[in-house]
Design an enzyme around this catalytic site. Structure first.
Site, PDB file in Angstrom:
ATOM      1  N   GLY A 163      -4.443   5.784   3.700  1.00  0.00           N
ATOM      2  CA  GLY A 163      -3.874   5.136   4.874  1.00  0.00           C
ATOM      3  C   GLY A 163      -4.901   4.579   5.834  1.00  0.00           C
ATOM      4  O   GLY A 163      -4.888   3.388   6.164  1.00  0.00           O
ATOM      5  N   PRO A 164      -5.843   5.421   6.304  1.00  0.00           N
ATOM      6  CA  PRO A 164      -6.803   4.928   7.306  1.00  0.00           C
ATOM      7  C   PRO A 164      -7.794   3.897   6.756  1.00  0.00           C
ATOM      8  O   PRO A 164      -8.521   3.273   7.537  1.00  0.00           O
ATOM      9  CB  PRO A 164      -7.550   6.199   7.741  1.00  0.00           C
ATOM     10  CG  PRO A 164      -6.654   7.333   7.340  1.00  0.00           C
ATOM     11  CD  PRO A 164      -5.923   6.871   6.117  1.00  0.00           C
ATOM     12  N   GLY A 206      -4.594   1.151   4.104  1.00  0.00           N
ATOM     13  CA  GLY A 206      -3.418   0.905   4.948  1.00  0.00           C
ATOM     14  C   GLY A 206      -3.803   0.171   6.216  1.00  0.00           C
ATOM     15  O   GLY A 206      -3.195  -0.837   6.600  1.00  0.00           O
ATOM     16  N   LYS A 256       0.890  -1.166   0.000  1.00  0.00           N
ATOM     17  CA  LYS A 256       0.000   0.000   0.000  1.00  0.00           C
ATOM     18  C   LYS A 256       0.931   1.220   0.000  1.00  0.00           C
ATOM     19  O   LYS A 256       1.479   1.580   1.028  1.00  0.00           O
ATOM     20  CB  LYS A 256      -0.884  -0.018   1.261  1.00  0.00           C
ATOM     21  CG  LYS A 256      -2.182   0.782   1.162  1.00  0.00           C
ATOM     22  CD  LYS A 256      -2.032   2.246   0.806  1.00  0.00           C
ATOM     23  CE  LYS A 256      -1.639   3.115   1.992  1.00  0.00           C
ATOM     24  NZ  LYS A 256      -1.501   4.552   1.592  1.00  0.00           N
ATOM     25  N   GLU A 298       9.956   1.876  10.405  1.00  0.00           N
ATOM     26  CA  GLU A 298      10.974   2.855  10.013  1.00  0.00           C
ATOM     27  C   GLU A 298      10.327   4.210  10.206  1.00  0.00           C
ATOM     28  O   GLU A 298       9.509   4.620   9.392  1.00  0.00           O
ATOM     29  CB  GLU A 298      11.301   2.603   8.537  1.00  0.00           C
ATOM     30  CG  GLU A 298      12.648   3.037   8.119  1.00  0.00           C
ATOM     31  CD  GLU A 298      13.730   2.276   8.846  1.00  0.00           C
ATOM     32  OE1 GLU A 298      14.396   2.921   9.657  1.00  0.00           O
ATOM     33  OE2 GLU A 298      13.867   1.072   8.629  1.00  0.00           O
ATOM     34  N   CYS A 304      13.843  11.415   6.341  1.00  0.00           N
ATOM     35  CA  CYS A 304      13.723  11.062   7.757  1.00  0.00           C
ATOM     36  C   CYS A 304      15.068  11.111   8.469  1.00  0.00           C
ATOM     37  O   CYS A 304      15.128  11.400   9.654  1.00  0.00           O
ATOM     38  CB  CYS A 304      13.064   9.700   7.919  1.00  0.00           C
ATOM     39  SG  CYS A 304      13.739   8.448   6.838  1.00  0.00           S
ATOM     40  N   GLU A 336       9.899  16.352  14.447  1.00  0.00           N
ATOM     41  CA  GLU A 336      10.278  16.205  13.046  1.00  0.00           C
ATOM     42  C   GLU A 336       9.446  17.181  12.217  1.00  0.00           C
ATOM     43  O   GLU A 336       8.220  17.120  12.214  1.00  0.00           O
ATOM     44  CB  GLU A 336      10.016  14.761  12.603  1.00  0.00           C
ATOM     45  CG  GLU A 336      10.475  14.485  11.200  1.00  0.00           C
ATOM     46  CD  GLU A 336      10.375  13.015  10.838  1.00  0.00           C
ATOM     47  OE1 GLU A 336       9.309  12.422  11.064  1.00  0.00           O
ATOM     48  OE2 GLU A 336      11.362  12.459  10.318  1.00  0.00           O
TER      49      GLU A 336
HETATM   50  P1  NAP Z   1       1.955   8.672   7.464  1.00  0.00           P
HETATM   51  O1  NAP Z   1       0.543   9.066   7.627  1.00  0.00           O
HETATM   52  O2  NAP Z   1       2.616   7.925   8.566  1.00  0.00           O
HETATM   53  O3  NAP Z   1       2.072   7.835   6.112  1.00  0.00           O
HETATM   54  C1  NAP Z   1       2.904   6.737   5.837  1.00  0.00           C
HETATM   55  C2  NAP Z   1       2.100   5.637   5.166  1.00  0.00           C
HETATM   56  O4  NAP Z   1       1.160   5.080   6.092  1.00  0.00           O
HETATM   57  C3  NAP Z   1       1.253   6.111   3.979  1.00  0.00           C
HETATM   58  O5  NAP Z   1       1.160   5.093   3.019  1.00  0.00           O
HETATM   59  C4  NAP Z   1      -0.083   6.356   4.644  1.00  0.00           C
HETATM   60  O6  NAP Z   1      -1.155   6.423   3.751  1.00  0.00           O
HETATM   61  C5  NAP Z   1      -0.163   5.176   5.570  1.00  0.00           C
HETATM   62  N1  NAP Z   1      -1.105   5.337   6.680  1.00  0.00           N
HETATM   63  C6  NAP Z   1      -1.626   6.477   7.206  1.00  0.00           C
HETATM   64  N2  NAP Z   1      -2.475   6.193   8.209  1.00  0.00           N
HETATM   65  C7  NAP Z   1      -2.503   4.857   8.335  1.00  0.00           C
HETATM   66  C8  NAP Z   1      -3.182   3.964   9.192  1.00  0.00           C
HETATM   67  N3  NAP Z   1      -4.017   4.383  10.136  1.00  0.00           N
HETATM   68  N4  NAP Z   1      -2.963   2.625   9.051  1.00  0.00           N
HETATM   69  C9  NAP Z   1      -2.120   2.172   8.120  1.00  0.00           C
HETATM   70  N5  NAP Z   1      -1.450   2.976   7.268  1.00  0.00           N
HETATM   71  C10 NAP Z   1      -1.630   4.298   7.378  1.00  0.00           C
HETATM   72  O7  NAP Z   1       2.825   9.922   7.152  1.00  0.00           O
HETATM   73  P2  NAP Z   1       2.344  11.200   6.300  1.00  0.00           P
HETATM   74  O8  NAP Z   1       0.955  11.600   6.624  1.00  0.00           O
HETATM   75  O9  NAP Z   1       2.622  10.918   4.892  1.00  0.00           O
HETATM   76  O10 NAP Z   1       3.357  12.295   6.860  1.00  0.00           O
HETATM   77  C11 NAP Z   1       3.203  12.846   8.160  1.00  0.00           C
HETATM   78  C12 NAP Z   1       4.536  13.031   8.844  1.00  0.00           C
HETATM   79  O11 NAP Z   1       5.166  11.764   9.029  1.00  0.00           O
HETATM   80  C13 NAP Z   1       5.580  13.807   8.055  1.00  0.00           C
HETATM   81  O12 NAP Z   1       5.429  15.169   8.148  1.00  0.00           O
HETATM   82  C14 NAP Z   1       6.852  13.295   8.665  1.00  0.00           C
HETATM   83  O13 NAP Z   1       7.149  13.962   9.861  1.00  0.00           O
HETATM   84  C15 NAP Z   1       6.568  11.871   8.945  1.00  0.00           C
HETATM   85  N6  NAP Z   1       7.086  10.981   7.889  1.00  0.00           N
HETATM   86  C16 NAP Z   1       8.197  10.296   8.124  1.00  0.00           C
HETATM   87  C17 NAP Z   1       8.709   9.485   7.137  1.00  0.00           C
HETATM   88  C18 NAP Z   1       9.940   8.698   7.325  1.00  0.00           C
HETATM   89  O14 NAP Z   1      10.551   8.268   6.356  1.00  0.00           O
HETATM   90  N7  NAP Z   1      10.374   8.438   8.537  1.00  0.00           N
HETATM   91  C19 NAP Z   1       8.085   9.382   5.915  1.00  0.00           C
HETATM   92  C20 NAP Z   1       6.905  10.106   5.705  1.00  0.00           C
HETATM   93  C21 NAP Z   1       6.426  10.883   6.710  1.00  0.00           C
HETATM   94  P3  NAP Z   1      -1.534   7.886   3.151  1.00  0.00           P
HETATM   95  O15 NAP Z   1      -0.487   8.186   2.157  1.00  0.00           O
HETATM   96  O16 NAP Z   1      -2.863   7.696   2.545  1.00  0.00           O
HETATM   97  O17 NAP Z   1      -1.529   8.855   4.284  1.00  0.00           O
END
Ligand code: NAP
Ligand code: MG
Length: 462
Positions: free
Chosen positions: A203-204, A207, A170, A245, A279, A369
């Site tokens: 995601g919600p 995912g 996903k 990660e 990250c 972050e």
């Molecule tokens: P995120 O919501 O954690 O998204 C990462 C992945 O998880 C996406 O594929 C997302 O889908 C999915 N996801 C979201 N909610 C989920 C759930 N409840 N259950 C299962 N999967 C789920 O991160 P983001 O919204 O893209 O970014 C938010 C913040 O996270 C950033 O500003 C940053 O600080 C941090 N981040 C960190 C990394 C890293 O490499 N460590 C990478 C990205 C973001 P969707 O795309 O549909 O949301």
């Protein structure tokens, strides 16, 4: 890359169960560039069934043949590298050169590394009167973010396939096109039907359905700590292995003996590249009080120069989030020396390369972050103070140390609570284990350590 109106499941593009779609937006000009289906729990279930059905065959496939498929996959990625770079530039917004040199090149290197590892790895070892078999853990649910969209897919799919696991992916809703391109590449490489499956979606919805699916054996997640914590809790309740990660707030420690100008310039470039959406970025620069003002001046100059080369951040939501952090930094009393919260362009989700001086270690901008082009420069008194500040966050993903000689830098790096440290600007190594101490995650990706995450052991005694 033309978007598919379907999910790649069991070796073919199939219509999604529902009607909903996700619009893909180019963050540089805010234009819609494609539409992909928004998957539901039903699509996830179909994909997991396909992956489960394909597991026994793929797990029993000799490692040399799995290696051959991965080598073929690498070759397809090489043949399509220009298309990969253009696709990532279109949906993530990164400058084309960066997309070519990093977003396309790194996944090729990683896919190649797993073609070699699959062939060379000791899937069987002798321990006294036992033979230990390293067997695939099973069906993997992979959930990836948008910041290095193809790299993060390959860093999970390649070792999983090398191990003999099957996969349901996903990808992030903001960057689904390069994920579809990857599914095409897997297909072209002759990977058997059902071994790799793609469900695009939110995601919600998709995912969460994947993370909660009872027939997934391992969830491998890259993204925010908030979602990671939830996925870890779900896996814990089901007694399942999980790989997380997560975020980082890495320290770039410049010791007094270092080449200050080099350390500052490389440090600024590290934070600004990919518009700060890395990250492992060194978002806190730690400088001795006697060199502090000089470092601040060098950093402000470097950031101003970077301004013409920076791409947008991925979405309007991220732009708002990053601007909010910049406003918070000002409100908490940090000194803005480059950039600021005002968007530098009328169109596109741009954020100016921003540098804060006089940042106290406990300020929000030094703890959380930001995931944008924002650097905090923190003053330290002596080495112990620097170490306390470097280790003083919830995270521990990466870091850097600069010193006049290597042993001095290494001695400091060994005291840091973090998974990776670059010594005097050491370059990225796609074979080195990557992953976090503390709340930056659980498990390691890349190289042999990344492969081991997808294996479980069985001991036979004789
Ligand atoms: P995120 O919501 O954690 O998204 C990462 C992945 O998880 C996406 O594929 C997302 O889908 C999915 N996801 C979201 N909610 C989920 C759930 N409840 N259950 C299962 N999967 C789920 O991160 P983001 O919204 O893209 O970014 C938010 C913040 O996270 C950033 O500003 C940053 O600080 C941090 N981040 C960190 C990394 C890293 O490499 N460590 C990478 C990205 C973001 P969707 O795309 O549909 O949301
Ligand atoms: Mg999200």
């Amino acid at each position: 890359m033309k978007a598919h109106d379907g999910m790649y499941i069991d070796g073919a593009w199939r219509p999604a169960a529902g009607q909903d779609a996700i619009e893909v937006v180019n963050p540089a000009d805010e234009q819609v560039i494609g539409r992909v289906p928004a998957g539901t729990a039903e699509d996830v279930d179909t994909a997991v069934r396909a992956a489960r059905a394909a597991l026994p065959g793929w797990a029993a496939t000799p490692p040399a043949e799995r290696a051959a498929r991965l080598a073929a996959l690498r070759d397809v990625l090489v043949a399509r590298k220009d298309e990969i770079a253009e696709t990532v530039t279109a949906e993530l917004g990164s400058p084309l050169k960066f997309s070519q040199n990093v977003h396309a090149a790194v996944p090729i290197a990683v896919a190649g590394s797993y073609a070699e590892l699959a062939a060379a790895y000791a899937f069987e070892e002798k321990v006294g009167n036992s033979t230990v078999h390293h067997e695939p853990i099973g069906v993997v649910g992979a959930i990836t973010p948008w910041n290095y969209p193809l790299h993060q897919i390959v860093a999970k799919a390649a070792p999983a396939l090398a191990a003999g696991c099957t996969v349901v992916l996903k990808p992030a809703e903001d960057t689904p096109l390069v994920a579809q391109l990857f599914a095409e590449a897997v297909h072209e490489a002759g990977v058997p039907a059902g071994v790799f499956n793609l469900v695009t979606g939110l995601g919600p919805v998709a995912g969460q359905a994947l993370a909660e699916h009872p027939d997934i054996d391992l969830v491998s997640f890259t993204g925010s700590t908030a979602v990671g914590r939830q996925i870890g809790a779900t896996a814990g309740a089901a007694v399942k292995k999980v790989a997380l990660e997560l975020g980082g707030k890495s320290a770039n420690v410049i010791l007094p003996s270092a080449d200050l100008a080099k350390a500052v310039n490389v440090g600024v470039a590290n934070v600004m590249s990919n518009s700060g959406q890395t990250c492992s970025a060194w978002t806190r620069m730690l400088v001795h009080r006697e060199q502090y003002e000089e470092a601040v001046e060098l950093a402000a100059t470097a950031a101003a120069k970077y301004g013409e080369r920076i791409g947008p951040v991925v979405s309007a939501k991220q732009q708002q989030r990053v601007r909010g952090y910049i406003e918070k930094g000002v409100a908490e009393g940090a000194r803005l020396v480059a950039g600021g919260a005002e968007p530098p362009r009328a169109q596109g989700y741009f954020v100016a390369p921003t540098v804060f001086a006089d940042v106290a270690p406990d300020m929000t901008i030094a703890q959380e972050e930001i995931f944008g082009p924002v650097l905090s420069i923190i003053r330290y008194e002596d080495e112990d103070d620097a170490l306390r500040i470097a280790n003083g966050t919830a995270y521990g993903l990466a870091g850097a140390v600069w010193a006049g000689d290597q042993p001095e830098a290494v001695a400091f790096a060994r005291r840091m609570d973090t998974g990776q440290v670059d010594i005097n600007g050491g370059r990225f190594n796609p074979l080195a284990p990557f992953g976090g101490y503390k709340q930056s995650g659980v498990g390691r990706e890349l190289g042999a350590h990344g492969l081991a995450e997808y294996l479980q052991t069985k001991s036979l005694q004789f």
